[in-house]
Write an enzyme that holds these catalytic residues in place. Structure first.
Site, PDB file in Angstrom:
ATOM      1  N   CYS A  12     -29.890 -51.949  57.922  1.00 20.23           N
ATOM      2  CA  CYS A  12     -30.049 -52.320  56.505  1.00 20.23           C
ATOM      3  C   CYS A  12     -29.093 -51.576  55.586  1.00 20.23           C
ATOM      4  O   CYS A  12     -28.999 -51.879  54.404  1.00 20.23           O
ATOM      5  CB  CYS A  12     -31.488 -52.088  56.051  1.00 20.23           C
ATOM      6  N   CYS A  14       0.834  -1.206   0.000  1.00 19.51           N
ATOM      7  CA  CYS A  14       0.000   0.000   0.000  1.00 19.51           C
ATOM      8  C   CYS A  14       0.873   1.263   0.000  1.00 19.51           C
ATOM      9  O   CYS A  14       0.370   2.374  -0.137  1.00 19.51           O
ATOM     10  CB  CYS A  14      -0.934  -0.006   1.205  1.00 19.51           C
ATOM     11  N   CYS A  28     -35.780 -49.134  61.992  1.00 18.27           N
ATOM     12  CA  CYS A  28     -35.549 -49.563  60.610  1.00 18.27           C
ATOM     13  C   CYS A  28     -36.768 -50.324  60.111  1.00 18.27           C
ATOM     14  O   CYS A  28     -37.181 -51.326  60.695  1.00 18.27           O
ATOM     15  CB  CYS A  28     -34.304 -50.449  60.543  1.00 18.27           C
ATOM     16  N   CYS A  73      -6.314   2.398   6.464  1.00 23.32           N
ATOM     17  CA  CYS A  73      -5.767   1.469   5.473  1.00 23.32           C
ATOM     18  C   CYS A  73      -6.155   0.051   5.887  1.00 23.32           C
ATOM     19  O   CYS A  73      -5.972  -0.340   7.032  1.00 23.32           O
ATOM     20  CB  CYS A  73      -4.245   1.575   5.370  1.00 23.32           C
ATOM     21  N   CYS A  84     -19.825 -34.532  17.518  1.00 24.68           N
ATOM     22  CA  CYS A  84     -20.127 -33.929  18.822  1.00 24.68           C
ATOM     23  C   CYS A  84     -18.900 -33.693  19.693  1.00 24.68           C
ATOM     24  O   CYS A  84     -18.981 -33.004  20.705  1.00 24.68           O
ATOM     25  CB  CYS A  84     -21.141 -34.794  19.580  1.00 24.68           C
ATOM     26  N   CYS A 100      -8.348 -31.782  18.827  1.00 17.31           N
ATOM     27  CA  CYS A 100      -8.616 -33.062  19.469  1.00 17.31           C
ATOM     28  C   CYS A 100      -9.307 -32.786  20.803  1.00 17.31           C
ATOM     29  O   CYS A 100      -8.952 -31.846  21.519  1.00 17.31           O
ATOM     30  CB  CYS A 100      -7.313 -33.831  19.701  1.00 17.31           C
ATOM     31  N   CYS A 146     -38.470 -36.780  66.705  1.00 13.27           N
ATOM     32  CA  CYS A 146     -37.544 -37.193  67.757  1.00 13.27           C
ATOM     33  C   CYS A 146     -36.365 -37.965  67.164  1.00 13.27           C
ATOM     34  O   CYS A 146     -36.347 -38.288  65.987  1.00 13.27           O
ATOM     35  CB  CYS A 146     -38.272 -38.046  68.791  1.00 13.27           C
TER      36      CYS A 146
END
Length: 177
Positions: free
Chosen positions: A156, A12, A171, A45, A116, A84, A166
Site C-alpha cells: 500500500c 573639548c 499489510c 571626557c 513582521c 530588507c 517478529c
C-alpha cells in the site's frame, strides 16, 4: 616634543598628536560598530568623535569600514528604518514613516511585511503567518523522523514502523481490499 599647534583636538581642547589620534581611531574601527560612539581619548571626557575625524585621520579601508558601521548603526537604532528581509540576502534598508502595517517593495524587488518582516502575506495577519511557520517547522521535523525511522509498505506504500515483535508483517490495507 610637539608644540600645541601640532596637537589635534576636538572642541573639548584635549590635544593629542596626529599619530596617536590615528592609532586610537583605527583601533576603534577595528573593534567594531561601537566606533560610531567613539569618545575623546582623554579620561572621563564624553565628547563624541565626529565623522569628519574618521574621514580625515583613518586610512581608506577603515574609512569604508567606519561608514559601514555608521550606516548599520543608523538603521539598527532607527525604528522607521529596517533592513530588507529578502532570504536571498539584500544590502538595502527601507524606510517607512507610517503607522499602519504595510507591504514594502525593496529595490531588490522583494516584497515584505513591515510589521513582521516575513514575505508579504496580505490579507493574512502576522500572527497567522507566525503560527503557520511554526506548524510547518514542526511538520518538517515529523517528516524527517518518519523518513529516518520507517519504511514504505510494499503493497500500500504507507509508512510503517517495526518497533517490536517478529519480522512477519501483514499489510492491513491489502487484507481489506
Amino acid at each position: 616634543m610637539q608644540t600645541v599647534e601640532e596637537l589635534v583636538s576636538l572642541d573639548c581642547n584635549h590635544g593629542f598628536c596626529q599619530v596617536c589620534w590615528q592609532a586610537y581611531l583605527h583601533s576603534q574601527v577595528d573593534d567594531g560598530k561601537a566606533a560610531v560612539q567613539a569618545r575623546c581619548p582623554q579620561v572621563k571626557c564624553g565628547r563624541m568623535v565626529p565623522v569628519d575625524f574618521f574621514k580625515r585621520l583613518c586610512d581608506e579601508a577603515r574609512q569604508r569600514k567606519y561608514e559601514e558601521w555608521y550606516i548599520r548603526s543608523y538603521v539598527d537604532d532607527n525604528p522607521s528604518v529596517k533592513w530588507c528581509t529578502n532570504p536571498a540576502g539584500c544590502p538595502y534598508a527601507c524606510e517607512y514613516q507610517g503607522v499602519d502595517h504595510c507591504d514594502i517593495r525593496c529595490h531588490c524587488a522583494f516584497v515584505w511585511c513591515w510589521a513582521c518582516g516575513e514575505e508579504a502575506h496580505r490579507p493574512a495577519e502576522c500572527k497567522t503567518v507566525d503560527q503557520w511557520n511554526i506548524k510547518n517547522s514542526a511538520e518538517s521535523e515529523n517528516i524527517s523522523w518518519i523518513r529516518a525511522n520507517t519504511k514504505k509498505c510494499p503493497k500500500c506504500h504507507r509508512a510503517i514502523e517495526k518497533n517490536q515483535g517478529c519480522n512477519h508483517m501483514v499489510c492491513s490495507k491489502a487484507s481489506t481490499s
